[in-house]
Write an enzyme that holds these catalytic residues in place. Structure first.
Site, PDB file in Angstrom:
ATOM      1  CG  HIS A  63      -1.998  -1.004   1.204  1.00  0.00           C
ATOM      2  ND1 HIS A  63      -3.059  -1.004   2.079  1.00  0.00           N
ATOM      3  CD2 HIS A  63      -2.183  -2.063   0.372  1.00  0.00           C
ATOM      4  CE1 HIS A  63      -3.864  -2.015   1.796  1.00  0.00           C
ATOM      5  NE2 HIS A  63      -3.356  -2.679   0.774  1.00  0.00           N
ATOM      6  CD  GLU A  65      -1.985   4.500   3.081  1.00  0.00           C
ATOM      7  OE1 GLU A  65      -1.665   3.646   2.218  1.00  0.00           O
ATOM      8  OE2 GLU A  65      -3.169   4.759   3.377  1.00  0.00           O
ATOM      9  CB  CYS A  93      -6.494  -0.155   4.903  1.00  0.00           C
ATOM     10  SG  CYS A  93      -4.824  -0.820   4.970  1.00  0.00           S
ATOM     11  CB  CYS A  96      -1.954   1.954   5.974  1.00  0.00           C
ATOM     12  SG  CYS A  96      -1.512   1.082   4.457  1.00  0.00           S
TER      13      CYS A  96
HETATM   14 ZN   LIG Z   1      -3.401   0.295   3.563  1.00  0.00          ZN
END
Ligand SMILES: [Zn+2]
Length: 167
Positions: A63, A65, A93, A96
């Protein structure tokens, strides 16, 4: 888990960083990545940027992040992002968000939220709902607890290690 941001606390340079994060996310789509971008800044300077690379790197944890946190730590030569701001195009999410806590990030700023992500087909809201509303027995993944007698052996070794680096 709800992330609270005091909107009046957003400064002009942070607004500019968000424009950059949204641009990273949009460019990512054109380059075959996911529609997410993030950056880490310290002392008013951007130290790392990243975009979502889940499908291109065959890494479900890639991801924006998490990737930005990894890049920032490499750039700064540390495992702690204390004093840093994480700016991300979309509400993190749970993975993260947890990564940001582990990284000891000082400040987190996002633009699109979990509902915007859900409209685009991403599971952020679904996973938040799992953590917030669903007992673990109802998750789509089986989670088993093996209560073994030597389950704390690694922690015993850790606690006994005098030269450990706490984090
Ligand atoms: Zn994430």
């Amino acid at each position: 888990m709800t992330i609270h941001i005091v909107e009046t606390g957003i400064r002009a340079h942070e607004r500019a960083w968000m424009d950059q994060a949204i641009e990273l996310a949009t460019t990512s789509v054109a380059n075959g990545g996911g529609p997410f971008g993030a950056l880490v800044a310290k002392d008013g300077v951007v130290v790392a940027t990243a975009n979502n690379k889940v499908t291109s790197s065959l890494d479900p944890t890639a991801h924006a992040e998490v990737s930005a946190i990894r890049a920032a730590c490499q750039e700064l030569g540390t495992f702690s992002l204390e004093g840093c701001t994480l700016v991300t195009s979309c509400e993190p999410c749970p993975m993260c968000l947890s990564s940001s806590l582990w990284a000891r990030v000082d400040r987190l700023i996002y633009a699109a939220d979990r509902h915007d992500a859900a409209v685009a087909g991403f599971d952020d809201r679904k996973f938040y709902d799992l953590f917030e509303k669903r007992p673990q027995e109802m998750w789509p993944m089986a989670v088993e607890h093996l209560d073994l007698p030597h389950r704390t052996q690694p922690f015993d070794a850790w606690i006994a290690k005098s030269d450990r680096i706490d984090y």
